[in-house]
Design a protein around this motif. Sequence first.
Motif, PDB file in Angstrom:
ATOM      1  N   SER A 114       0.827  -1.204   0.000  1.00  0.00           N
ATOM      2  CA  SER A 114       0.000   0.000   0.000  1.00  0.00           C
ATOM      3  C   SER A 114       0.863   1.256   0.000  1.00  0.00           C
ATOM      4  O   SER A 114       0.607   2.200  -0.762  1.00  0.00           O
ATOM      5  N   LEU A 115       1.888   1.287   0.832  1.00  0.00           N
ATOM      6  CA  LEU A 115       2.784   2.440   0.886  1.00  0.00           C
ATOM      7  C   LEU A 115       3.536   2.623  -0.434  1.00  0.00           C
ATOM      8  O   LEU A 115       3.641   3.732  -0.962  1.00  0.00           O
ATOM      9  N   LEU A 116       4.045   1.523  -0.975  1.00  0.00           N
ATOM     10  CA  LEU A 116       4.791   1.601  -2.241  1.00  0.00           C
ATOM     11  C   LEU A 116       3.897   2.014  -3.402  1.00  0.00           C
ATOM     12  O   LEU A 116       4.360   2.664  -4.341  1.00  0.00           O
ATOM     13  N   SER A 117       2.617   1.630  -3.353  1.00  0.00           N
ATOM     14  CA  SER A 117       1.706   1.986  -4.446  1.00  0.00           C
ATOM     15  C   SER A 117       1.470   3.490  -4.518  1.00  0.00           C
ATOM     16  O   SER A 117       0.923   3.987  -5.496  1.00  0.00           O
ATOM     17  N   GLN A 118       1.882   4.214  -3.489  1.00  0.00           N
ATOM     18  CA  GLN A 118       1.740   5.675  -3.456  1.00  0.00           C
ATOM     19  C   GLN A 118       3.091   6.380  -3.575  1.00  0.00           C
ATOM     20  O   GLN A 118       3.152   7.605  -3.498  1.00  0.00           O
ATOM     21  N   ASP A 119       4.141   5.625  -3.769  1.00  0.00           N
ATOM     22  CA  ASP A 119       5.490   6.187  -3.844  1.00  0.00           C
ATOM     23  C   ASP A 119       5.687   6.892  -5.181  1.00  0.00           C
ATOM     24  O   ASP A 119       5.590   6.256  -6.237  1.00  0.00           O
ATOM     25  N   PRO A 120       5.967   8.194  -5.179  1.00  0.00           N
ATOM     26  CA  PRO A 120       6.131   8.938  -6.431  1.00  0.00           C
ATOM     27  C   PRO A 120       7.227   8.365  -7.342  1.00  0.00           C
ATOM     28  O   PRO A 120       7.124   8.460  -8.563  1.00  0.00           O
ATOM     29  N   LEU A 121       8.240   7.745  -6.767  1.00  0.00           N
ATOM     30  CA  LEU A 121       9.293   7.146  -7.595  1.00  0.00           C
ATOM     31  C   LEU A 121       8.743   6.019  -8.467  1.00  0.00           C
ATOM     32  O   LEU A 121       9.278   5.740  -9.540  1.00  0.00           O
ATOM     33  N   LEU A 122       7.663   5.392  -8.005  1.00  0.00           N
ATOM     34  CA  LEU A 122       7.026   4.328  -8.784  1.00  0.00           C
ATOM     35  C   LEU A 122       5.854   4.875  -9.595  1.00  0.00           C
ATOM     36  O   LEU A 122       5.723   4.581 -10.785  1.00  0.00           O
ATOM     37  N   THR A 123       5.012   5.665  -8.968  1.00  0.00           N
ATOM     38  CA  THR A 123       3.803   6.139  -9.646  1.00  0.00           C
ATOM     39  C   THR A 123       4.119   7.060 -10.819  1.00  0.00           C
ATOM     40  O   THR A 123       3.419   7.016 -11.830  1.00  0.00           O
ATOM     41  N   GLN A 124       5.173   7.864 -10.717  1.00  0.00           N
ATOM     42  CA  GLN A 124       5.538   8.757 -11.825  1.00  0.00           C
ATOM     43  C   GLN A 124       5.981   7.978 -13.059  1.00  0.00           C
ATOM     44  O   GLN A 124       5.911   8.495 -14.170  1.00  0.00           O
ATOM     45  N   ARG A 125       6.395   6.747 -12.848  1.00  0.00           N
ATOM     46  CA  ARG A 125       6.801   5.893 -13.973  1.00  0.00           C
ATOM     47  C   ARG A 125       5.712   4.894 -14.337  1.00  0.00           C
ATOM     48  O   ARG A 125       5.906   4.017 -15.163  1.00  0.00           O
ATOM     49  N   GLY A 126       4.538   5.032 -13.696  1.00  0.00           N
ATOM     50  CA  GLY A 126       3.404   4.163 -14.008  1.00  0.00           C
ATOM     51  C   GLY A 126       3.547   2.752 -13.474  1.00  0.00           C
ATOM     52  O   GLY A 126       2.881   1.834 -13.946  1.00  0.00           O
ATOM     53  N   ILE A 127       4.403   2.555 -12.477  1.00  0.00           N
ATOM     54  CA  ILE A 127       4.613   1.220 -11.918  1.00  0.00           C
ATOM     55  C   ILE A 127       3.591   0.982 -10.816  1.00  0.00           C
ATOM     56  O   ILE A 127       3.475   1.753  -9.872  1.00  0.00           O
ATOM     57  N   SER A 128       2.854  -0.099 -10.954  1.00  0.00           N
ATOM     58  CA  SER A 128       1.832  -0.479  -9.973  1.00  0.00           C
ATOM     59  C   SER A 128       2.384  -1.571  -9.082  1.00  0.00           C
ATOM     60  O   SER A 128       3.267  -2.331  -9.471  1.00  0.00           O
ATOM     61  N   ILE A 129       1.831  -1.669  -7.896  1.00  0.00           N
ATOM     62  CA  ILE A 129       2.249  -2.704  -6.956  1.00  0.00           C
ATOM     63  C   ILE A 129       1.038  -3.227  -6.212  1.00  0.00           C
ATOM     64  O   ILE A 129       0.102  -2.476  -5.921  1.00  0.00           O
ATOM     65  N   THR A 130       1.061  -4.502  -5.931  1.00  0.00           N
ATOM     66  CA  THR A 130      -0.005  -5.119  -5.154  1.00  0.00           C
ATOM     67  C   THR A 130       0.566  -6.309  -4.392  1.00  0.00           C
ATOM     68  O   THR A 130       1.673  -6.760  -4.652  1.00  0.00           O
ATOM     69  N   ALA A 131      -0.196  -6.812  -3.457  1.00  0.00           N
ATOM     70  CA  ALA A 131       0.131  -8.029  -2.722  1.00  0.00           C
ATOM     71  C   ALA A 131      -0.978  -9.030  -3.013  1.00  0.00           C
ATOM     72  O   ALA A 131      -2.151  -8.689  -2.963  1.00  0.00           O
TER      73      ALA A 131
END
Length: 174
Positions: A114-131
């Motif tokens: 959940s925290l990583l899914s809001q990380d600008p380093l990932l979201t700005q590159r369109g990278i999604s994360i889930t468990a």
Amino acid sequence: VFIDGWAAEVYDLTLRTNFKGPIELTQSLAPHLAKNGGIVMTSSGFAHLDYLTPDYVERVTQAKSLEDLWQRCEAFDPGSAMGHPEVHKGKLSSFGTAVPAYKISKAMVNKAASLLSQDPLLTQRGISITAVDPGHCRTTMGGPDAARLPEEGADCLYQGIKDVLAQSYLPCSS
């Protein structure tokens, strides 16, 4: 790591294996992922917050960053009710074990996703994360009486990879 017991050694090994290792790997690989890529972390049905005592629910849910999450949960609390078998009645695995450290570690993985899914380093590159919870599978850990074949659990993870969503938890139906 799926070890029963409430001892400092079990707690430390479980959190380092199930949480710290995957998080450090994710952080190391994230800069190298392609734009619009995805990250799928392996969760568990035991990660549900109702498997945790109120003190651990607060530690996990109140964390504002990965570092905060680790600091809140890293130290073993020998006096926590998580170590008392009566807390886990009706919430035991097929082995009849409570695996409190495992439950905490997987709740931490969900919070981290959940925290990583809001990380600008990932979201700005369109990278999604889930468990994703692959379900209770017939493996060495799940035992011979588990409801799902290992291939079904693997298919669930594959679906998670294909359909990465920015949610913190995706259960697979049995």
